[in-house]
Design a protein around this motif. Structure first.
Motif: not given
Lengths: 110, 114
Positions: A32-34, A52-54, A65-68
């Motif tokens: 995940x992105x935190x 992955x979703x906004x 971004x779509x490619x994460x």
């Protein structure tokens, strides 16, 4: 955990949107992105996270971004109280550690 | 969000004394808590992972006999800086996870050793 790259500092005019970028090109599928921020002499404050979703909450929006491989934290109407160091962190949700990088020092200009 | 409380927020002590810092999760149970240290103008550095009912796991380079960690209950972890010296002066911060998704941080404890 994947490494992240952030600009060391940014300026933003009060009332404008602050867009903080983060590169995480080696992110894994289950990471995940935190985003956290640390106001001077305080503990870090959780802002938002996403896979992955906004995502959007009362504090900010997170655009992945779509490619994460990168993301952007958006503070829609920056105030002087948003002056802080912002940390972008990538980790597996069940991981037992958060490793902090150097973050981005955001200056809100009156 | 969940609340993590640290006490004290500021402590001054003489060199050679020991100082205990408490970290509490106020509205959730935390089987794992974390301790960080932060020097001026630097990022947070993870010191150790505190596990309820078992020994803490220390990061490389952190002296376990110097920084004693006790996690006696699901809502309380303590960090004791033993025989503190001026170089131990720093900002100590704890965190705890609610449901493993989000870690919440305490407000920090500023330690000054004279």
């Amino acid at each position: 955990d994947a490494k992240t790259t952030q600009p060391p500092s940014m300026d933003c005019a009060e009332g404008r949107a602050a867009n903080l970028p983060c590169n995480h090109s080696t992110i894994s599928g289950n990471e995940y992105v935190y985003w956290y921020r640390q106001i001077h002499s305080q503990g870090p404050q959780y802002i938002i996270h996403g896979l992955q979703n906004n995502e959007t909450n009362e504090m900010a929006s997170l655009i992945i971004t779509e490619d994460r491989k990168s993301s952007t934290l958006i503070l829609p109407h920056a105030t002087l109280r948003d002056t802080a160091v912002y940390y972008c962190i990538v980790r597996v949700a069940r991981d037992d550690k958060i490793i902090f990088g150097k973050g981005t020092r955001l200056h809100i200009l009156p | 969000g969940a609340v993590v409380s640290q006490h004290p927020s500021w402590v001054i002590c003489k060199s050679g004394t020991s100082v205990k810092i408490e970290c509490r999760s106020l509205d959730f149970q935390a089987t794992t808590m974390f301790w960080y240290r932060q020097f001026p103008k630097q990022s947070l550095m993870l010191m150790a992972t505190s596990n309820e009912g078992s020994k803490a796991t220390y990061e490389q380079g952190v002296e376990k006999d110097k920084f004693l960690i006790n996690h006696a209950s699901l809502t309380l972890s303590t960090l004791t800086v033993t025989s503190a010296h001026p170089e131990d002066s720093s900002f100590y911060i704890c965190s705890a996870s609610e449901g493993w998704i989000i870690q919440y941080f305490g407000a920090g404890t500023r330690l000054s050793v004279l």
